[in-house]
Structures are given as C-alpha cells and as structure tokens.
Design an enzyme around this catalytic site. Structure first.
Site, PDB file in Angstrom:
ATOM      1  N   ARG A 113      42.518  31.512  47.511  1.00  0.00           N
ATOM      2  CA  ARG A 113      41.110  31.797  47.742  1.00  0.00           C
ATOM      3  C   ARG A 113      40.851  31.919  49.243  1.00  0.00           C
ATOM      4  O   ARG A 113      41.424  31.193  50.061  1.00  0.00           O
ATOM      5  CB  ARG A 113      40.255  30.664  47.173  1.00  0.00           C
ATOM      6  CG  ARG A 113      38.748  30.911  47.178  1.00  0.00           C
ATOM      7  CD  ARG A 113      38.363  32.061  46.311  1.00  0.00           C
ATOM      8  NE  ARG A 113      36.920  32.045  46.017  1.00  0.00           N
ATOM      9  CZ  ARG A 113      36.239  33.103  45.615  1.00  0.00           C
ATOM     10  NH1 ARG A 113      36.843  34.269  45.471  1.00  0.00           N
ATOM     11  NH2 ARG A 113      34.949  33.012  45.340  1.00  0.00           N
ATOM     12  N   THR A 403      36.332  42.647  40.040  1.00  0.00           N
ATOM     13  CA  THR A 403      37.533  41.821  40.110  1.00  0.00           C
ATOM     14  C   THR A 403      38.577  42.472  39.214  1.00  0.00           C
ATOM     15  O   THR A 403      38.282  43.451  38.531  1.00  0.00           O
ATOM     16  CB  THR A 403      37.171  40.388  39.648  1.00  0.00           C
ATOM     17  OG1 THR A 403      36.155  39.866  40.515  1.00  0.00           O
ATOM     18  CG2 THR A 403      38.346  39.438  39.664  1.00  0.00           C
ATOM     19  N   THR A 421      40.443  39.515  43.556  1.00  0.00           N
ATOM     20  CA  THR A 421      39.119  40.081  43.827  1.00  0.00           C
ATOM     21  C   THR A 421      38.912  40.383  45.306  1.00  0.00           C
ATOM     22  O   THR A 421      39.602  39.827  46.170  1.00  0.00           O
ATOM     23  CB  THR A 421      38.020  39.110  43.355  1.00  0.00           C
ATOM     24  OG1 THR A 421      36.750  39.754  43.409  1.00  0.00           O
ATOM     25  CG2 THR A 421      37.990  37.846  44.201  1.00  0.00           C
ATOM     26  N   ASP A 443      30.036  34.493  48.063  1.00  0.00           N
ATOM     27  CA  ASP A 443      30.313  33.657  46.897  1.00  0.00           C
ATOM     28  C   ASP A 443      29.975  32.195  47.172  1.00  0.00           C
ATOM     29  O   ASP A 443      29.989  31.372  46.253  1.00  0.00           O
ATOM     30  CB  ASP A 443      31.781  33.779  46.474  1.00  0.00           C
ATOM     31  CG  ASP A 443      31.951  34.695  45.271  1.00  0.00           C
ATOM     32  OD1 ASP A 443      30.942  35.245  44.798  1.00  0.00           O
ATOM     33  OD2 ASP A 443      33.082  34.875  44.807  1.00  0.00           O
ATOM     34  N   SER A 467      34.485  30.074  42.795  1.00  0.00           N
ATOM     35  CA  SER A 467      34.786  31.286  42.047  1.00  0.00           C
ATOM     36  C   SER A 467      34.629  31.028  40.558  1.00  0.00           C
ATOM     37  O   SER A 467      34.673  29.879  40.108  1.00  0.00           O
ATOM     38  CB  SER A 467      36.221  31.742  42.341  1.00  0.00           C
ATOM     39  OG  SER A 467      36.627  32.774  41.472  1.00  0.00           O
TER      40      SER A 467
END
Length: 587
Positions: A113, A403, A421, A443, A467
C-alpha cells in the site's frame, strides 16, 4: 467549517459514473491467442482483467515460473493496457498460498500500500472541504493526491521469497507490448474519451489523444516507449531502479511540478518506502475459514465480519437471491461496514480492535440486531469485545471503483490472489515514466475530525490509507485452499467478494455462475441493485421492509479460481467477470 457535501457528491457521482459503465465484454482475444471467461485445467491457470495480461502470466507459468513470477508479469502488462485501473505508479495487496507449509502458516499477506509523504498534513485537503465551489475532482487531480508508489517494492519482496525465474525475465511480455504497441480496447477508449481530467495534464493528453484532442479509437496501435524505458530500468536494477536514480527523480519532478495541485512527494519519501509482510486476518464461516488482508486494508476484516454475522442464518434454506436472503445479507453489510468505517485504518498508526471482525460471540450478538421483517436503516458501530468504546468518528472516504484483480495458480499448487489500484480512474492523471501515478491520498478521509473526535483514517506522514481491496482465500477444514477470489469496485469490493463466496458455498453455484449473479449491496445507506437484472423484482418488497433502494449499473471485475480435489487428482476451475474485459487462460 462550511459544508461541501452537495458539490462533493455531484463530482463523486460523475467520477463513479465513468468508472462503472464500460463493461460487458464477455470474450476478448489478445493478439497472442484466444481466451475464455470460464475454463477448467489441471496444471496452472491465470484469470485476469485483460487478455494481454492473462497471456503474459501464462507465458511465465509455461516457462517454469511460480505464481508470484506470473503475478509480476501480469501487473506489468496491466499497467500498460489497463492504465485506468492499476500500474507501476500505484499499489497492491498480494495474498500467497503455499500448500507445502504447515497448516497455520500457508498464507502470507504482502502489503504494498502507498504511504503519505513525510510532509503530508491532516488538513491538506481543507480547501476542498471549505470551498463550496470545489468537489472531489479538486482533491484528485494533480500531484497533491499522489502517495509514494508501492507496487514495485512489494512485488520485488514477494519475488525474493517466492520467485523461481530471474526477476528481469518477468518484464519481457510487457516490454514487447510497450515497444511494439497494443490495440486500444473498447473499454480503454470509452474511459479516455469521457474522462474530464486527462486532457488537463500535458503528458496524459499527449499519450491518450491525437493532435486534435480526440481519444485514440478502438483498435489504434498504441506504443509507449517511455514505459519500455522504465521497464528496462526496473528489470535491470530491481526495486532500487524504481526508488532511486533517474526514474525516482522523474516521478518526484512530475508530482512537484504538476500543472495542477503540486504535491509534496520527495526523493526521501521514495527511498524510505518499505513493503510489509503481514499475517492474514482469518475468520470462520460454517465449515470453512475465510482469509484476507489485514489493515491497512479493511477488506479482509469486513468480508470476515459480514460472513461471520451471516453464520446465524440459514441462507441455503432461504434460497439464492430471495427476498429473505437479500434482506439479511444487506443488514449484515450495514453492521460490518459500520464497524469498518469507525475503526479500520493503518494499524501501524491506530489501535484497530480486530476482534470486532472475527470474534464469533461478538458477531453472533451483532446478528441478533437483525430484524427479519424490517431494516435497521442506519447501523451503529459496535463496542470492541473486552474493551470500552474507542473514541473515533467515521470519516469521509469515497473510494472510487478503478482497480484490478487477478488470481493465479502454478504447477506446484501455489496461488496468488492480488488486487492492485491507482485509486480513481487514471489515478491523479499525473504521468511519469510512461505510467499513471496514483491518487491514494484521497483514500484517507478528507475530513480529519468530526464532533471533536479524530477520524481513524486521517492523514499522517508515512501512514498508509485505508483500502477496501479484498484479495481472499477460502480454506477447508484441513486448511487447504478451495477458492481464490477478489474484485475491483472501490468500497463495494467487500460486498462483491462476500456475495460471490456465499453464491459458491451456500448456494452451490459454479464459479462462473457465482460471478455472473446480479449484485445487491449497501455500505450502510442506500441499497444498490444491479440495473436490468432479475433483482428489479425485489425493489418494492425491499422498500416495504424499510430499505432505500436504487437501481444502478455496477462494474465489478471478479476473477477467481476454485480448487477441486478428488480421487482422480486436483483440477482448477477459473472464471472471469463478463462486466469487464477479463479472461481465463490455462493448461
């Protein structure tokens, strides 16, 4: 503080509209061969969102590569042919299953991430919140929304642990396509033609449009020499080639020099990024175990929570897509999403009470709040077992549905379930090195506090945004994998995955049938029913139960594999979502 709620929603609805329409391509052939939506095989298999990417993965498997090797090839191609969904400038979560490991250690969860730059502040999108003339587009567009790209580092870590072929060899399929060109697909054309932001950015405008500003047509041979150059650097130097040196400098320059909303990403941020190997979060569902990604993904916990609540109900007896079953599943989603919205965030920064999502006693108690005759409407977050309520407020995080997901099994039975994504369609619309840079900073919750309480998913330097990506494995009683599944879809990913698992486990559907089923879902408010499907008959009965209901187009991209074991050996069933361009390839 002034409210920007209405303009925010107007902008959000336009973005979502662009992301959820252009689906429905059932059988698509890549230049290199034919592929199908539903296949069975006994050796190895790839199911991915684009035929070029699926064929790249199969090429690596046929060369003796592992599932992780194939995943690297697949993602490198997806970043080229499906730039609206993922790529080298974004992030991913990868779940890996090893059948030879001890029963309790067969699944690894790779966290790739993105991270907030060191100079990020909780109020960095305050102008969007305070100015009623601005909406979500004003947060998305430009360098400000870019988090440190992370997928390359994560894939490199996974390759060090699970790779079999040389790292550099895995980029050959993508390199061929970047240099030789690929034909613009109907879905890619649709999205670049209608995207309101791409033309605002010089590099993106030059790549996706002709001299007259028109989107390249379907079938146009699109070459990307800049992407080829980036691939050669990464193939030669590994992750270091991405996070240090000329390529890192190009990324930082594009972010800081963005024509709109210059960002705060630095070379120090690039050099400091580290992927993480985490333990999966696993919860029981009837005789199975459901394992998914832990925080900063909320997917694994929330899927486990929905299913854990539903253990209290006999869905098989209710019948597939019946009013009773749909009502109960929607109510379970309300409860699970309420806990997720309140508590889920990067667990390296926030104390996430994970027992809410897997504790059978807590989930049974949540199930008792469901009235079979009437919707609860708004669900409140619960109190963590054995603790007082943690003082958080729910944030404001739209999570747009752009995504990709793919599932892979290799000849040794190792499996990958990976979701990647760049956040919204084409991410920040900033381009560097021939690829799109993410807008993952949105996000995080744009609102960092509410009613004097902090939001768990607020921005902080080095923090990873929450996420909904939900790469998932389903295990049997002997801890053998029986299913790998996942989907794109923003905040709806969780519901898509949970419902597909129910379709297979409770309603005995084959995987293609399970994926093809019409979607119904709620994230806590309005119920969405997939437009132009058999679910339309449930609109009024659901309203009679107190649900607010709307019909809309949805664009999941479920790609999964089921493992069948019998006296004659093991074989695999793969399926791809017909709502996108996905295919299954196998031997």
């Amino acid at each position: 503080m002034k409210s920007c709620f209405l303009p925010f929603l107007r902008c959000l609805s336009l973005v979502v509209g662009l992301c959820v329409v252009a689906g429905g391509y059932a059988l698509v052939s890549a230049d290199s061969g034919q592929a199908e939506n539903h296949q069975k095989a006994s050796r190895h298999m790839v199911t991915a969102a684009n035929p070029h990417a699926a064929q790249a993965g199969l090429e690596i498997l046929r060369a003796g590569g592992s599932a992780v090797d194939a995943a690297i090839a697949v993602e490198a191609v997806l970043g080229l042919v499906e730039p609206q969904s993922s790529g080298l400038g974004g992030g991913a979560f990868l779940m890996h299953y090893d059948p030879t490991a001890p029963k309790g250690e067969r699944i690894d969860a790779y966290d790739g991430r993105e991270m907030a730059p060191a100079a990020a502040t909780a109020d960095m999108f305050q102008d969007v919140l305070n100015d009623n003339s601005k909406g979500f587009y004003d947060a998305v567009l430009g360098g400000r929304s870019v988090g440190t790209p992370s997928v390359v580092a994560m894939l490199y870590l996974a390759h060090q642990k699970r790779g079999k072929l040389p790292w550099g060899d895995l980029f050959a399929p993508a390199l061929r396509l970047a240099e030789g060109g690929f034909k613009v697909s109907p879905r890619l054309h649709y999205l670049i033609d209608r995207d309101p932001l791409l033309r605002k950015m010089k590099a993106s405008r030059a790549y996706f449009y002709n001299a007259d500003g028109k989107a390249w047509p379907v079938g146009h041979l699109l070459k990307n020499p800049a992407y080829a150059k980036s691939l050669k650097i990464i193939a030669r130097a590994g992750a270091a080639g991405f996070y240090h040196g000329p390529l890192a400098q190009e990324i930082v320059a594009a972010v800081q020099g963005s024509e709109v909303n210059p960002g705060k990403l630095t070379l120090e941020d690039m050099a400091a990024y580290k992927p993480k190997l985490r333990r999966p979060i696993c919860g029981p569902y009837r005789v199975w175990t459901i394992c998914g990604m832990p925080p900063p993904s909320s997917g694994g916990g929330t899927v486990a929570s929905i299913l854990g609540i539903l253990q209290s109900f006999d869905l098989k007896a209710m019948g597939a897509n019946s009013l009773a079953a749909v009502h109960v599943i929607l109510e379970a989603e309300r409860l699970a999403y309420a806990d997720r919205d309140m508590y889920m965030a990067d667990s390296d920064y926030v104390n996430v009470p994970m027992a809410l999502f897997t504790d059978p006693f807590y989930l049974s108690d949540r199930a008792r709040q469901i009235d079979l005759q009437r919707s609860m409407g708004h669900a409140e977050a619960g109190t963590p077992p054995g603790a007082s309520r943690i003082a958080f407020a729910a944030g404001m995080t739209p999570e747009l549905p752009s995504t990709t997901h793919f599932s892979i099994v290799d000849q040794w039975g190792q499996m990958v379930s990976m979701t990647a994504t760049v956040e919204s369609a084409f991410g920040s619309r900033v381009m560097a090195g021939g690829f799109m840079l993410n807008n993952e900073m949105t996000d995080f919750s744009l609102r960092w506090e509410r009613d004097g309480l902090p939001v768990a998913n607020r921005i902080a330097p080095g923090k990873r945004p929450r996420s909904s990506m939900s790469p998932t494995f389903v295990l049997d009683e002997d801890r053998n994998v029986v299913m790998a599944i996942g989907s794109p879809g923003g905040g709806s990913i969780i519901a898509y995955v949970a419902q597909t698992i129910i379709n297979v486990l409770d309603w005995d559907m084959d995987l293609q049938q399970a994926i093809d089923q019409p979607h119904f879902l709620t994230r806590g408010g309005v119920v969405s029913l997939e437009r132009d499907t058999g679910l339309s008959a449930l609109e009024e009965p659901l309203r009679d139960k107190g649900h607010q209901v709307r019909s809309r187009t949805v664009n999941s991209g479920l790609h999964g594999i089921i493992v069948h074991r019998g006296a004659d050996g093991t074989w695999y069933e793969g399926a791809a979502d017909k709502r996108r361009e996905g295919v299954v390839v196998a031997d």
